[in-house]
Structure formats: C-alpha cells, structure tokens
Design a protein around this motif. Sequence first.
Motif, PDB file in Angstrom:
ATOM      1  N   SER B 146      42.904  41.998  46.136  1.00  0.00           N
ATOM      2  CA  SER B 146      42.066  41.330  47.145  1.00  0.00           C
ATOM      3  C   SER B 146      42.005  39.809  46.956  1.00  0.00           C
ATOM      4  CB  SER B 146      40.666  41.933  47.123  1.00  0.00           C
ATOM      5  OG  SER B 146      40.117  41.769  45.836  1.00  0.00           O
ATOM      6  N   THR B 147      42.143  39.362  45.689  1.00  0.00           N
ATOM      7  CA  THR B 147      42.071  37.908  45.474  1.00  0.00           C
ATOM      8  C   THR B 147      43.405  37.346  44.981  1.00  0.00           C
ATOM      9  OG1 THR B 147      41.172  38.388  43.292  1.00  0.00           O
ATOM     10  CG2 THR B 147      39.575  37.771  44.982  1.00  0.00           C
ATOM     11  N   ALA B 148      44.468  38.050  45.333  1.00  0.00           N
ATOM     12  CA  ALA B 148      45.795  37.652  44.837  1.00  0.00           C
ATOM     13  C   ALA B 148      46.142  36.218  45.210  1.00  0.00           C
ATOM     14  CB  ALA B 148      46.846  38.607  45.365  1.00  0.00           C
ATOM     15  N   LYS B 149      45.730  35.796  46.405  1.00  0.00           N
ATOM     16  CA  LYS B 149      46.069  34.460  46.879  1.00  0.00           C
ATOM     17  C   LYS B 149      45.434  33.402  45.956  1.00  0.00           C
ATOM     18  CE  LYS B 149      47.934  31.779  49.912  1.00  0.00           C
ATOM     19  NZ  LYS B 149      48.396  31.093  48.714  1.00  0.00           N
ATOM     20  N   LEU B 221      53.405  36.619  43.131  1.00  0.00           N
ATOM     21  CA  LEU B 221      52.054  36.727  43.681  1.00  0.00           C
ATOM     22  C   LEU B 221      51.934  35.841  44.919  1.00  0.00           C
ATOM     23  CD1 LEU B 221      49.676  38.377  42.566  1.00  0.00           C
ATOM     24  CD2 LEU B 221      48.859  36.323  41.426  1.00  0.00           C
ATOM     25  N   MET B 222      52.522  34.656  44.842  1.00  0.00           N
ATOM     26  CA  MET B 222      52.477  33.718  45.978  1.00  0.00           C
ATOM     27  C   MET B 222      53.200  34.287  47.183  1.00  0.00           C
ATOM     28  SD  MET B 222      52.810  29.972  44.253  1.00  0.00           S
ATOM     29  CE  MET B 222      51.821  29.011  45.369  1.00  0.00           C
ATOM     30  N   ASN B 223      54.231  35.105  46.888  1.00  0.00           N
ATOM     31  CA  ASN B 223      54.992  35.697  47.988  1.00  0.00           C
ATOM     32  C   ASN B 223      54.381  37.005  48.482  1.00  0.00           C
ATOM     33  OD1 ASN B 223      56.846  33.641  47.937  1.00  0.00           O
ATOM     34  ND2 ASN B 223      58.132  34.670  46.401  1.00  0.00           N
ATOM     35  N   ALA B 229      50.085  41.254  40.898  1.00  0.00           N
ATOM     36  CA  ALA B 229      48.734  41.062  40.366  1.00  0.00           C
ATOM     37  C   ALA B 229      48.510  41.938  39.140  1.00  0.00           C
ATOM     38  CB  ALA B 229      47.702  41.385  41.441  1.00  0.00           C
ATOM     39  N   GLN B 230      48.982  43.187  39.259  1.00  0.00           N
ATOM     40  CA  GLN B 230      48.835  44.132  38.143  1.00  0.00           C
ATOM     41  C   GLN B 230      49.627  43.659  36.924  1.00  0.00           C
ATOM     42  OE1 GLN B 230      50.127  47.969  39.441  1.00  0.00           O
ATOM     43  NE2 GLN B 230      49.270  48.995  37.635  1.00  0.00           N
TER      44      GLN B 230
END
Lengths: 113, 261
Positions: B146-149, B221-223, B229-230
Amino acid sequence: MTRPILTSLMVLWATSAFAHSPLNATVPANEAIVAEVPSEIVLGFKGNIRLTRVAMTHAVHEADLDLDGFSGFISEYTIPMQSMGAGTYQIEWRGLGDDGHPMSGTFSFTVQE
Amino acid sequence: MTSTGTVFVALLFQVENIRRLTVVFAMLALIATIIGFSLGGAALTGDMGGMTDPEMLGLLWSTPVGTALAYRLVGLALLILGLMLGRSGLWVSAIGGGLALWSFASVGHIPDRDIFWLDGLLLIHLAAIAVWIGILTPLKRLANISTAKAAADLGHRFGRMAVVFVPLLILAGLVMSYVLVGSIASLVGTGYGQALIVKVAVVVVLLGLAALNKLRFVPKLMNGDAHAAQHLSRSISFEWVAVIIILLTTAVLTSALTLPS
C-alpha cells in the motif's frame, strides 16, 4: 531473573579488564618462593591506576588488604599485609586506570615451611 | 545510535511518525548507559555491591568514562525533550543525538591517541552509521504494497545520499583501522586484528545487501513490482542482523580487546 544477567554482564566486564594486563612487576614476584612472610607487598603498574580492592587468600582464609592510605592515581603501591603463616598466598587486585578502564589480575607466592 | 539515527533521518528526509520509536530507543539507551556505568563500579569491587557504591561510582565519574556518561545522559535527555516539542524540536533532538554520539569519541581506543582529526573521523563514521541504522525501520515500515510508492521514494533519496556518505564511512573506518592496527601482521596475528576482520566481513555482507536494495529492489519498487516491497522488507531484516553483529563486534573491539602494540 535480572541477577544472573547482571552477574554475567559483570563477568564479561571483568574479563575485558584482564585483556589490558597492565602490571609491570610485583614483590614478591609471581610464583616466587620466599623464606618468610613479607610485611608488605609491592605492585608496580605500567601506568597510573587507582587500586580499589586487593584481596588476599591463604589456605581457607581470605582478607581484604587495607587501601585507606592511598588516594589518586599512582603507579606503585606498597601495601602492608598480615602474616597467615607458611603456604601459598593468592593476591587478587582490582583497580581503575586513569583512562577509565577497570582492570584486575592475580598473582601468587609461596612462603616455605 | 538508533534513536539518533532516526532523528537525523527525520530531518534529512522529512520522515514522519518517528516519535514513539525514537523515544523507545532513547529510553533503552538511557537505561543501558546507566547500567553500563554501574557495572563499571561492580568491576572495581568484584561484587554487585559496587554497582551502587558511591565511592566507586565517584571514582569512575572522575575519569573519561564519567565525561562520556555526562555527554550521553545530557544528549539523550535533549533528544527526548526535543521529541516532546513537536516538529521544530527535531533540531534540539539532533543536537542531543550529536552529543550522545560525541560521547563515544571520549572513551575507547581512538580518544586514547589524543589526535584531534582522528576524533573528527570517528564522529563522521558514527554519524554516517547512525543515518544508515536510522533509515532501516522507517523504510521497512513503508515497504509494503500500500505504501510502496513512498518506500521507493525514500529508498531512492537515501540511496542517492548513500553514494556520498557510505564511501566516507568506509574511508574513515579504514584510516582509523590503519592508525590503530598499523600492520598486516598485527591484523592477522592479534585478537584485535582478527575481530576487526570479522567486523569488516560482516560490513561487506551489509554493503552487499544495501547494494541489492539500491540497484535492484528500489528500482523495481519504483516500477510498481508487487514482490519488490516484500524483498526489500526481508533484505532490511537481514541488514538488521548484520548491524547487530557489527555493533557487538565493535563493543568487543572498543572495550574488551587490547590494541596490538
């Protein structure tokens, strides 16, 4: 529960003190065999130290030597001791180096029958 | 170290919600500092009574150990006080954290040398480590889908800064090691040198993990890669393990082992 933890931490700390081995020489020398009980023992250190406890063990007796006459950080200690007769005397000392490192060590000598 | 690092990170990267975490670590540091000082008293008498013996503690206080205690207590108190003052208090916390770090520069083998620039190097080394440790928890907290960005953004900004401070950190470590150890023979042949080798080996593992995060997981993660994330979160857990081993080895190096002469 906290007591064993604290004790083991203390042992760790004490072990660290041994690593610094700052003792230059002692009178009587370590493992020396002497004819009679000396009236005093001398501990000479490489740097300045404040001795905080000197315990003497002979056979089953143990006594702390009197350090009241000393103050400040010095490198040579001449400490009066009382006779407990012939046999092996084990001296365990603890002190603080002037850099703040706790230090400790032991030496022993034997008085002949 | 962790609390100071978290404050530095909060200032550098505008990370929010660090107060509780930082207070907990600062409190732990306070307790550890006081117990550590008392244990010094116990080491002087050879029994637990020394922990509260005023004469022994007074004696310790008169040495650099006492000076370090004062810096660390005042520093940690300022750090906690700053956290109570809200966002603007962060600077107070940072100054407190700096003082607490400086306390490490007044005990140990580096200050024994009485070389001013070496103390400076130690402080740079410590500050860089604090920032590194400080980023771990906020980044791990963000590293979920959910907060990957936000995690990618924080990781990216940290990574850009790390390119500058990690080489500095390593360089400072190398110079200090050279000054303290002095020769390859001492490095290989003494307990101190061998412990240093262990420490550097774990640092290499840590650098490997960091490189993996920077070059692989953060870009993924940016992509928008769902698994990244994990992976990042797991990698940070391993980083924590490495950091703890490094700190333990350092504790042995700075207090228990004597320098090669």
